[in-house]
Design a protein around this motif. Structure first.
Motif, PDB file in Angstrom:
ATOM      1  N   MET A   1       0.840  -1.204   0.000  1.00 45.70           N
ATOM      2  CA  MET A   1       0.000   0.000   0.000  1.00 45.70           C
ATOM      3  C   MET A   1       0.877   1.257   0.000  1.00 45.70           C
ATOM      4  N   ASP A   2       0.478   2.222  -0.843  1.00 50.46           N
ATOM      5  CA  ASP A   2       1.183   3.499  -0.770  1.00 50.46           C
ATOM      6  C   ASP A   2       0.527   4.311   0.343  1.00 50.46           C
ATOM      7  N   CYS A   3       1.165   4.226   1.510  1.00 54.95           N
ATOM      8  CA  CYS A   3       0.562   4.841   2.697  1.00 54.95           C
ATOM      9  C   CYS A   3       0.355   6.334   2.526  1.00 54.95           C
ATOM     10  N   MET A   4       1.259   6.981   1.819  1.00 56.91           N
ATOM     11  CA  MET A   4       1.183   8.433   1.752  1.00 56.91           C
ATOM     12  C   MET A   4      -0.078   8.895   1.028  1.00 56.91           C
ATOM     13  N   LYS A   5      -0.710   7.962   0.308  1.00 55.63           N
ATOM     14  CA  LYS A   5      -1.930   8.360  -0.402  1.00 55.63           C
ATOM     15  C   LYS A   5      -3.153   8.148   0.471  1.00 55.63           C
ATOM     16  N   SER A   6      -2.936   7.647   1.692  1.00 54.42           N
ATOM     17  CA  SER A   6      -4.063   7.389   2.572  1.00 54.42           C
ATOM     18  C   SER A   6      -4.851   8.693   2.771  1.00 54.42           C
ATOM     19  N   LYS A   7      -6.159   8.566   2.609  1.00 49.77           N
ATOM     20  CA  LYS A   7      -7.005   9.764   2.537  1.00 49.77           C
ATOM     21  C   LYS A   7      -7.352  10.314   3.925  1.00 49.77           C
ATOM     22  N   ILE A   8      -7.416  11.632   4.014  1.00 50.00           N
ATOM     23  CA  ILE A   8      -7.972  12.228   5.233  1.00 50.00           C
ATOM     24  C   ILE A   8      -9.454  12.438   4.926  1.00 50.00           C
ATOM     25  N   ALA A 126      -8.027   6.770   8.002  1.00 47.46           N
ATOM     26  CA  ALA A 126      -6.696   7.009   8.580  1.00 47.46           C
ATOM     27  C   ALA A 126      -5.834   5.745   8.479  1.00 47.46           C
ATOM     28  N   ALA A 127      -6.500   4.576   8.519  1.00 47.21           N
ATOM     29  CA  ALA A 127      -5.764   3.309   8.412  1.00 47.21           C
ATOM     30  C   ALA A 127      -5.473   2.978   6.949  1.00 47.21           C
ATOM     31  N   GLY A 128      -6.042   3.755   6.030  1.00 47.00           N
ATOM     32  CA  GLY A 128      -5.777   3.544   4.607  1.00 47.00           C
ATOM     33  C   GLY A 128      -6.828   2.704   3.894  1.00 47.00           C
ATOM     34  N   CYS A 254      -3.513   6.603  12.643  1.00 50.48           N
ATOM     35  CA  CYS A 254      -3.294   6.670  11.201  1.00 50.48           C
ATOM     36  C   CYS A 254      -2.218   5.635  10.881  1.00 50.48           C
ATOM     37  N   TYR A 255      -1.865   5.522   9.604  1.00 51.82           N
ATOM     38  CA  TYR A 255      -0.893   4.497   9.178  1.00 51.82           C
ATOM     39  C   TYR A 255       0.482   4.702   9.828  1.00 51.82           C
ATOM     40  N   LEU A 256       0.737   5.878  10.404  1.00 52.73           N
ATOM     41  CA  LEU A 256       2.047   6.115  11.028  1.00 52.73           C
ATOM     42  C   LEU A 256       2.146   5.478  12.414  1.00 52.73           C
ATOM     43  N   LYS A 257       1.019   5.125  12.983  1.00 53.78           N
ATOM     44  CA  LYS A 257       0.948   4.369  14.249  1.00 53.78           C
ATOM     45  C   LYS A 257       1.676   5.051  15.405  1.00 53.78           C
ATOM     46  N   GLU A 258       1.469   6.363  15.497  1.00 53.43           N
ATOM     47  CA  GLU A 258       2.134   7.074  16.596  1.00 53.43           C
ATOM     48  C   GLU A 258       1.110   7.728  17.507  1.00 53.43           C
ATOM     49  N   GLY A 259       0.127   6.972  17.913  1.00 49.85           N
ATOM     50  CA  GLY A 259      -0.910   7.495  18.790  1.00 49.85           C
ATOM     51  C   GLY A 259      -2.232   7.585  18.056  1.00 49.85           C
TER      52      GLY A 259
END
Ligand code: DLL
Length: 439
Positions: A1-8, A126-128, A254-259
């Motif tokens: 998955m291209d995480c950076m394209k994950s939609k807000i 946020a999870a993609g 979100c996909y960054l998994k930092e909280g």
């Protein structure tokens, strides 16, 4: 998955300027306080007892004057006594997942349900997860908010929803393969069980198209997440919520998994010191207290969740400006005090997951025969042939005991059982058995 394209999902709300957000929260807080005062006798009585009037709430800081709401209040006013909407306007009921006694009951108007789907759509995105995904929902459908909550949020996003509910593992795995499921929604306990079953049956990894899982309803350690991510080759995000507040959708990673990003435009969150009950600054650890800002049927003021966490208001690299909450360290009522030492089950889980000879399933049993607290940790051996190799068995036992002592400063008895001997769970797991007699 291209995480950076994950939609807000809702950039306007999720990336809002924080000053603008605070102004919105204040306006909504005032409305909610007025609604509670006008329609819920419990709130009116609590306000009157201390001479507080809705118009006294002039700034967000004034929230500290509002009395707390507790689980006991929901029990006392069971089932509908805390509703702020007429029964004819309530279109859905949900409740807490407790297995004994009466559940804590909450209600939703049609507008509340729309809000709920919107908030779940945010954490899903946020999870993609997108409309391209096939989503297997393995949360229970019923009074528990997990199944229906995720269901309608997923439909809103446009994913193809497979509403399997929890259990029937055989069928879950068959359909996962046949439908080419890309997204799994489950408690970590059930996901762990599914992963174990997949491995046992030697499911063809090529045929399994899973790429992401949303976990929630109970905690899991980072070690547990890593294990499942590696085993299934997927991304796992964590989600938190509680029926009293809305259910899932209150916060999610979100996909960054930092909280977990909190839906701050709809909830005001505080951290309090459980001893002094004073509000703590952002960054301090304590009990999470939540006030709903827009709910109609079941608005709630300063609800004491009993969950221990820490908030972080730094912007996230994903672009969202919302406050994030860290993993729940434990519930105040889950914390074990063993011979005066505070122990959270998650700390024991970390130690277990770091021992490669044992499975990730465990039980913690506490007793106090002879007035001395004893803690026993029951774990499953991956390879039972070790049972015949005494020195090797003792090495594993000593490693676990040493690690528990080093991290928790407790001396625990470690008992081995064979792989598969401990119960598996389809919903939230039960790992702690406190058999101590109250002195
Ligand atoms: O568990 C709502 C939910 C369902 C959230 C599915 C996310 C996904 P209840 O059944 O009312 O609601 O239980 C709420 O579960 O106070 C926490 O103690 C615990 N809990 C929920 N999510 C997490 C989590 C749903 N991610 C109670 N980590 C809460 C730790 C969690 N504990």
């Amino acid at each position: 998955m291209d995480c950076m394209k994950s939609k807000i999902w809702n950039p306007q709300a999720e990336c809002m300027d924080r000053e603008e957000l605070k102004a919105l929260q204040l306006e909504r807080l005032k409305d909610t306080v007025q609604r509670c005062y006008n329609h819920v006798p419990l709130y009116r009585t609590k306000f009157q007892e201390i001479g507080l009037k809705p118009e006294h709430i002039k700034t967000l800081k004034d929230i500290v004057h509002i009395p707390f709401t507790t689980a006991q209040d929901l029990k006392d006013y069971y089932p509908f006594g805390m509703f702020a909407a007429a029964k004819k306007d309530v279109v859905r009921i949900h409740g807490s997942s407790g297995t004994t006694g009466k559940p804590k009951i909450v209600g939703y108007t049609r507008k509340d349900l729309d809000l709920w789907s919107e908030l779940v759509a945010r954490v899903i995105s946020a999870a993609g997860v997108t409309e391209e995904d096939v989503v297997q929902i393995a949360f229970g459908y019923g009074l528990f908010t997990g199944g229906f909550g995720l269901h309608y949020g997923m439909e809103k996003v446009g994913a193809m929803v497979v509403p399997l509910s929890s259990g029937n593992t055989e069928r879950q795995l068959m359909l996962m393969e046949d439908f080419e499921t890309t997204t799994l929604v489950a408690t970590p306990s059930y996901a762990l069980y599914l992963a174990e079953e997949m491995e046992k049956r030697g499911l063809d990894k090529e045929k399994i198209k899973l790429r992401v899982a949303l976990f929630g309803g109970e905690g899991h350690t980072d070690a547990m997440r890593r294990k499942i991510e590696e085993q299934l080759g997927i991304l796992v995000t964590e989600n938190y919520g509680l029926s009293e507040v809305i259910g899932p959708g209150y916060s999610g990673e979100c996909y960054l998994k930092e909280g977990m990003h909190i839906a701050e435009d709809h909830f005001f969150s505080e951290i309090i010191d459980t001893d002094t009950l004073k509000s703590l600054p952002v960054g301090d650890t304590g009990e999470l207290v939540i006030t709903s800002l827009t709910k109609e049927a079941f608005p709630i003021l300063r609800y004491r969740t009993r969950d221990i966490t820490v908030l972080n208001d730094a912007p996230c690299d994903c672009g969202r400006t919302s406050m994030r909450m860290a993993k729940i360290q434990g519930r105040t009522d889950d914390m074990l005090v063993i011979r005066g030492v505070n122990v959270y089950p998650s700390q024991i889980e970390e130690v277990i997951l770091s021992t490669k000879q044992i499975e990730p399933f465990y039980e913690i049993i506490v007793t106090n025969h002879g007035y001395m607290d004893q803690i026993e940790v029951k774990v499953e051996l991956k390879d039972v042939t070790i049972l015949d190799d005494y020195p090797q068995l003792e090495r594993v036992r000593q490693k676990i005991r040493y690690d528990l002592k080093a991290t928790l400063n407790i001396d625990a008895k470690v008992t081995f059982v064979s792989s598969g001997a401990l119960p598996r769970y389809e919903g939230k797991g039960k790992r702690v058995f406190d058999h101590r007699e109250k002195k």
